[in-house]
Design an enzyme around this catalytic site. Sequence first.
Site, PDB file in Angstrom:
ATOM      1  N   ASP A 119      21.809   7.375  43.149  1.00 37.89           N
ATOM      2  CA  ASP A 119      23.706   7.615  43.779  1.00 37.89           C
ATOM      3  C   ASP A 119      23.746   7.140  45.011  1.00 37.89           C
ATOM      4  O   ASP A 119      24.102   7.427  45.633  1.00 37.89           O
ATOM      5  CB  ASP A 119      23.988   8.379  44.075  1.00 37.89           C
ATOM      6  CG  ASP A 119      25.948   8.967  43.698  1.00 37.89           C
ATOM      7  OD1 ASP A 119      25.832   8.226  44.300  1.00 37.89           O
ATOM      8  OD2 ASP A 119      25.906  10.563  44.348  1.00 37.89           O
ATOM      9  N   HIS A 142      29.712   6.156  49.937  1.00 37.53           N
ATOM     10  CA  HIS A 142      28.955   7.464  50.743  1.00 37.53           C
ATOM     11  C   HIS A 142      28.519   6.005  51.791  1.00 37.53           C
ATOM     12  O   HIS A 142      27.632   6.598  52.695  1.00 37.53           O
ATOM     13  CB  HIS A 142      28.260   7.794  50.026  1.00 37.53           C
ATOM     14  CG  HIS A 142      28.766   8.838  49.079  1.00 37.53           C
ATOM     15  ND1 HIS A 142      29.048   9.535  49.635  1.00 37.53           N
ATOM     16  CD2 HIS A 142      28.409   8.010  47.327  1.00 37.53           C
ATOM     17  CE1 HIS A 142      30.057  10.192  48.071  1.00 37.53           C
ATOM     18  NE2 HIS A 142      29.713   9.726  46.942  1.00 37.53           N
TER      19      HIS A 142
END
Length: 274
Positions: A176, A181
Amino acid sequence: MPIDPRTALTAAPLVGDIAWTDEDVRVYHRGIGARPDHPHPVPTFATTAGPHAPGVTRALTLPGIDVDLAHVLHGAQSLTLHRRPLPPAGTATTTARITAVHDKAKAAVLVMRTEAADTHGPLWTDEAHIYVRGEGGWGGDRGPSARQEPPTTPPDHTLDRPTREDQALLYRLSGDDNPLHTDHDFAVRAGFDRPVLHGLCTYGMTLEAVVDTLLDGDVTRVRSYTTRFAGIAHPGETLRIRMWRHDPRTVHVTVGAADRDDAPVLSATTVEHD
């Protein structure tokens, strides 16, 4: 209009083959801070199995959907296991499709369902609810609006689970790589003051905590797991996980950020188990 509901709903499903190894499982377990001696994959490994993008970003590649990733948030997630335990290594075919597009006026919500099966039959079904800011208002169906109210009694168990400063980097190794993030500038463009921890990381950490606290560490007892992403956590913060035994086969859970006055992180969270 960047989202064409008719095209998205009638498009052919995205079908692909995936494979994973026991090393992939170990990497995932490190990413969610799981104890290393689990004999089977924590069930939420299913959300990262195989070398493809996770559901949130994979959905944006489907016909009828052309939106800016910075406007996208993961709204909810569910996982149903059809075979337990998950194989520690294996191959499968996944079939992903958009099953609903909801008009929330100021946003659209895409529901993407992914089913995985191998030569022996179904393995799991997961469903991601994807919130796209600024894409509502076309007069479509609002979708379900009822929300699960949190329990009003004191929790049966409360557990503080610290996250690492590099938790997002560790979780990112499972595939991911959404820049929200890890990239400060992208996070700011998405409306945050700094990168946030993957929702699916907190999702996995929470299930592992429930399994270790209430299910004797036995991941094979988990039948299904559902959550709503009510807020965000930052790497390095402590997750405060509250658990209620609703009945002999159901656990209700809420998660807050202990470092920020228990700001909501996960809500409407349910673990169904044997």
